[in-house]
Design an enzyme around this catalytic site. Structure first.
Site, PDB file in Angstrom:
ATOM      1  N   ARG A  68       0.826  -1.224   0.000  1.00 10.32           N
ATOM      2  CA  ARG A  68       0.000   0.000   0.000  1.00 10.32           C
ATOM      3  C   ARG A  68       0.857   1.270   0.000  1.00 10.32           C
ATOM      4  O   ARG A  68       0.506   2.266   0.633  1.00 10.32           O
ATOM      5  CB  ARG A  68      -0.952   0.019   1.212  1.00 10.32           C
ATOM      6  CG  ARG A  68      -1.934  -1.125   1.267  1.00 10.32           C
ATOM      7  CD  ARG A  68      -2.943  -1.111   0.121  1.00 10.32           C
ATOM      8  NE  ARG A  68      -3.716  -2.334   0.160  1.00 10.32           N
ATOM      9  CZ  ARG A  68      -3.380  -3.443  -0.498  1.00 10.32           C
ATOM     10  NH1 ARG A  68      -2.312  -3.463  -1.284  1.00 10.32           N
ATOM     11  NH2 ARG A  68      -4.113  -4.515  -0.404  1.00 10.32           N
ATOM     12  N   SER A  71     -10.758  -1.065   3.560  1.00 10.16           N
ATOM     13  CA  SER A  71     -10.095  -1.493   4.801  1.00 10.16           C
ATOM     14  C   SER A  71      -9.625  -0.270   5.573  1.00 10.16           C
ATOM     15  O   SER A  71      -8.940   0.592   5.018  1.00 10.16           O
ATOM     16  CB  SER A  71      -8.876  -2.362   4.487  1.00 10.16           C
ATOM     17  OG  SER A  71      -9.297  -3.519   3.816  1.00 10.16           O
ATOM     18  N   GLU A 110      -5.212   2.793   6.943  1.00 11.34           N
ATOM     19  CA  GLU A 110      -5.002   2.748   5.488  1.00 11.34           C
ATOM     20  C   GLU A 110      -5.760   3.918   4.850  1.00 11.34           C
ATOM     21  O   GLU A 110      -5.372   4.442   3.821  1.00 11.34           O
ATOM     22  CB  GLU A 110      -5.513   1.413   4.937  1.00 11.34           C
ATOM     23  CG  GLU A 110      -5.268   1.264   3.450  1.00 11.34           C
ATOM     24  CD  GLU A 110      -5.491  -0.149   2.936  1.00 11.34           C
ATOM     25  OE1 GLU A 110      -5.172  -1.122   3.665  1.00 11.34           O
ATOM     26  OE2 GLU A 110      -5.988  -0.287   1.809  1.00 11.34           O
TER      27      GLU A 110
HETATM   28  C1  LIG Z   1     -15.885  -0.871  -0.718  1.00 15.39           C
HETATM   29  C2  LIG Z   1     -14.429  -0.614  -0.900  1.00 15.39           C
HETATM   30  C3  LIG Z   1     -13.577  -1.669  -1.171  1.00 15.39           C
HETATM   31  C4  LIG Z   1     -12.191  -1.437  -1.323  1.00 15.39           C
HETATM   32  N1  LIG Z   1     -11.389  -2.493  -1.583  1.00 15.39           N
HETATM   33  C5  LIG Z   1     -10.060  -2.291  -1.735  1.00 15.39           C
HETATM   34  C6  LIG Z   1      -9.192  -3.390  -2.008  1.00 15.39           C
HETATM   35  O1  LIG Z   1      -9.605  -4.540  -2.138  1.00 15.39           O
HETATM   36  N2  LIG Z   1      -7.868  -3.128  -2.132  1.00 15.39           N
HETATM   37  C7  LIG Z   1      -7.354  -1.858  -2.013  1.00 15.39           C
HETATM   38  O2  LIG Z   1      -6.137  -1.686  -2.137  1.00 15.39           O
HETATM   39  N3  LIG Z   1      -8.162  -0.798  -1.748  1.00 15.39           N
HETATM   40  C8  LIG Z   1      -9.493  -0.984  -1.622  1.00 15.39           C
HETATM   41  N4  LIG Z   1     -10.302   0.087  -1.364  1.00 15.39           N
HETATM   42  C9  LIG Z   1      -9.713   1.431  -1.197  1.00 15.39           C
HETATM   43  C10 LIG Z   1      -9.633   2.278  -2.487  1.00 15.39           C
HETATM   44  O3  LIG Z   1     -10.653   1.924  -3.398  1.00 15.39           O
HETATM   45  C11 LIG Z   1      -8.286   2.129  -3.171  1.00 15.39           C
HETATM   46  O4  LIG Z   1      -7.215   2.563  -2.345  1.00 15.39           O
HETATM   47  C12 LIG Z   1      -8.236   2.925  -4.486  1.00 15.39           C
HETATM   48  O5  LIG Z   1      -7.089   2.594  -5.166  1.00 15.39           O
HETATM   49  C13 LIG Z   1      -8.277   4.436  -4.300  1.00 15.39           C
HETATM   50  O6  LIG Z   1      -8.518   5.010  -5.577  1.00 15.39           O
HETATM   51  P1  LIG Z   1      -9.309   6.384  -5.738  1.00 15.39           P
HETATM   52  O7  LIG Z   1      -9.352   6.751  -7.157  1.00 15.39           O
HETATM   53  O8  LIG Z   1     -10.634   6.314  -5.047  1.00 15.39           O
HETATM   54  O9  LIG Z   1      -8.338   7.350  -4.938  1.00 15.39           O
HETATM   55  P2  LIG Z   1      -8.742   8.559  -3.991  1.00 15.39           P
HETATM   56  O10 LIG Z   1      -9.425   8.024  -2.777  1.00 15.39           O
HETATM   57  O11 LIG Z   1      -9.435   9.604  -4.767  1.00 15.39           O
HETATM   58  O12 LIG Z   1      -7.302   9.056  -3.572  1.00 15.39           O
HETATM   59  C14 LIG Z   1      -6.450   8.240  -2.811  1.00 15.39           C
HETATM   60  C15 LIG Z   1      -5.081   8.925  -2.731  1.00 15.39           C
HETATM   61  O13 LIG Z   1      -4.489   8.922  -4.013  1.00 15.39           O
HETATM   62  C16 LIG Z   1      -4.223  10.253  -4.434  1.00 15.39           C
HETATM   63  N5  LIG Z   1      -4.504  10.323  -5.863  1.00 15.39           N
HETATM   64  C17 LIG Z   1      -5.643  10.010  -6.507  1.00 15.39           C
HETATM   65  N6  LIG Z   1      -5.484  10.159  -7.826  1.00 15.39           N
HETATM   66  C18 LIG Z   1      -4.211  10.587  -8.010  1.00 15.39           C
HETATM   67  C19 LIG Z   1      -3.440  10.924  -9.163  1.00 15.39           C
HETATM   68  N7  LIG Z   1      -3.934  10.860 -10.395  1.00 15.39           N
HETATM   69  N8  LIG Z   1      -2.169  11.332  -8.976  1.00 15.39           N
HETATM   70  C20 LIG Z   1      -1.629  11.413  -7.738  1.00 15.39           C
HETATM   71  N9  LIG Z   1      -2.297  11.105  -6.613  1.00 15.39           N
HETATM   72  C21 LIG Z   1      -3.584  10.688  -6.756  1.00 15.39           C
HETATM   73  C22 LIG Z   1      -5.122  11.150  -3.602  1.00 15.39           C
HETATM   74  O14 LIG Z   1      -4.570  12.453  -3.452  1.00 15.39           O
HETATM   75  C23 LIG Z   1      -5.151  10.384  -2.294  1.00 15.39           C
HETATM   76  O15 LIG Z   1      -3.990  10.679  -1.555  1.00 15.39           O
HETATM   77  C24 LIG Z   1     -11.675  -0.124  -1.218  1.00 15.39           C
HETATM   78  C25 LIG Z   1     -12.558   0.949  -0.962  1.00 15.39           C
HETATM   79  C26 LIG Z   1     -13.907   0.721  -0.812  1.00 15.39           C
HETATM   80  C27 LIG Z   1     -14.826   1.876  -0.541  1.00 15.39           C
END
Ligand SMILES: Cc1cc2nc3c(=O)[nH]c(=O)nc-3n(C[C@H](O)[C@H](O)[C@H](O)COP(=O)(O)OP(=O)(O)OC[C@H]3O[C@@H](n4cnc5c(N)ncnc54)[C@H](O)[C@@H]3O)c2cc1C
Length: 337
Positions: A180, A231, A301
């Site tokens: 992560r 998580s 996380e």
């Molecule tokens: C129901 C559910 C299930 C999930 N299951 C998992 C799982 O199985 N495994 C897992 O790892 N995670 C899981 N997650 C967490 C999450 O979906 C992941 O971490 C995902 O990768 C975050 O992507 P996002 O686009 O929503 O990022 P955001 O939440 O929008 O951002 C996360 C971080 O990344 C940064 N960021 C976003 N886009 C960029 C970019 N283009 N450039 C630079 N920085 C950026 C943001 O500033 C922030 O710091 C889950 C979440 C939910 C709600």
């Protein structure tokens, strides 16, 4: 603050076509359904728009924070009156390169990316099909599930380095991926724009079956019917956070509208009307209780805001190949790293 107001005025004047939502409540965007207004949420239509926006912000000595689907962030109820967020929502290019690799822009959802891979008979992204984030967010987090991680499938990443206002391409090996974690969270100023995924050929039906199987596992084990940010804690080495929380007797424990999920102790859910303070207090209570019982310190996380987002810092020297804006559209040859 004054700089931010000036930047907003300049964006309206100099980039009139850009979607700019002022005082936008983040509860409308975050998967937790929590969060007060951010001063502004800008959504550039393409990479050029994003770089022009960043140039204005740099001139005003501001660093934006990029967001994808906001599925891993806890926004404060009080809002963030001195923050401008940049959404990658419109960075949606997704296609096959001539050599068979996949090119995806930062705003492409992991479900769309994995379905695209399946439709093209490319295996390896099945693990990502149920993660609700975008390519950009997932690369920054090195998101993973069911034995797969982004680092296993990505070949290279193009990012915009805000302090230098320059585009770079780096290979997977230089991304310093860990559990992560990645280089993109070790310093401020990285805006991930796109990535190339190189995958082995696979049987389309088998890939689809694997995606269905993992989807069923998720629905069976995770509280997908309630808002959450996935998580709540990272997996401590040699342990499972959910098991430690369960063993500490915290399954179902609530603070206000926030609750340790009764279905999966690793998730904190919004049962209705949860505030960011409820979630924060709950996370701290879980952390302290688990530490008292097991001696293990859980690390969240979920990204808890506000962070230290306003300064443009120099960051580590990791950059490799400079690329031009036309390069990142995938239309010209990519450099090797
Ligand atoms: C129901 C559910 C299930 C999930 N299951 C998992 C799982 O199985 N495994 C897992 O790892 N995670 C899981 N997650 C967490 C999450 O979906 C992941 O971490 C995902 O990768 C975050 O992507 P996002 O686009 O929503 O990022 P955001 O939440 O929008 O951002 C996360 C971080 O990344 C940064 N960021 C976003 N886009 C960029 C970019 N283009 N450039 C630079 N920085 C950026 C943001 O500033 C922030 O710091 C889950 C979440 C939910 C709600």
């Amino acid at each position: 603050m004054e700089n931010l107001e000036l930047a907003i005025e300049r964006i309206k004047k100099e980039l009139p076509g850009m979607k700019l939502q002022e005082n936008e409540p983040m509860s409308a965007h975050s998967s937790f359904r929590i969060g007060g207004p951010v001063r502004a949420l800008a959504t550039p239509g393409d990479v050029t728009g994003l770089t022009r926006l960043c140039a204005i912000l740099k001139e005003q000595k501001l660093a934006p924070m990029l967001v994808g689907n906001c599925t891993n962030i806890l926004f404060p109820d009080e809002g963030l009156p001195d923050l401008l967020l940049v959404s990658t929502e419109k960075l949606q290019k997704l296609f096959l390169l001539p050599d068979g690799a996949i090119y995806a822009e930062a705003g492409v959802s992991l479900s769309k990316l994995s379905s695209f891979a399946q439709a093209n008979g490319l295996a390896g992204l099945e693990f990502a099909s149920g993660i609700p984030g975008t390519v950009g967010g997932a690369l920054r987090m090195n998101a993973g599930a069911y034995g797969g991680e982004m680092k296993d499938v990505v070949e290279s990443v193009v990012y915009y380095y805000l302090p230098e206002q320059t585009l770079y391409e780096i290979s997977r090996d230089n991304c310093r991926f860990g559990y992560r974690s990645s280089i993109f969270q070790q310093a401020a100023g990285f805006a991930i724009l796109s990535a190339v995924f190189r995958l082995p050929a696979g049987d389309k039906d088998e890939i689809a079956a694997k995606m269905r199987e993992l989807g069923e596992k998720r629905r069976e084990k995770q509280p997908l019917d309630l808002p959450s940010a996935g998580s709540a804690f990272k997996r401590p080495e040699g342990h499972y956070a959910a098991q430690l929380i369960d063993e500490a007797g915290l399954k179902g424990y609530s603070v206000g509208g926030a609750q340790v999920s009764e279905k999966h102790a690793g998730f904190v859910v919004n049962k209705g009307g949860a505030t960011s303070h409820d979630v924060y207090e709950l996370l701290m209570h879980v952390r302290n209780t688990v530490h008292d019982k097991s001696g293990i310190a859980l690390e969240p996380e979920i990204i808890i805001l506000p962070p230290d987002y306003c300064l443009v810092d120099d960051g580590p020297a990791v950059h490799r190949n400079r690329v031009t804006v036309t390069d990142v559209s995938g239309e010209t040859q990519r450099g090797e790293n």
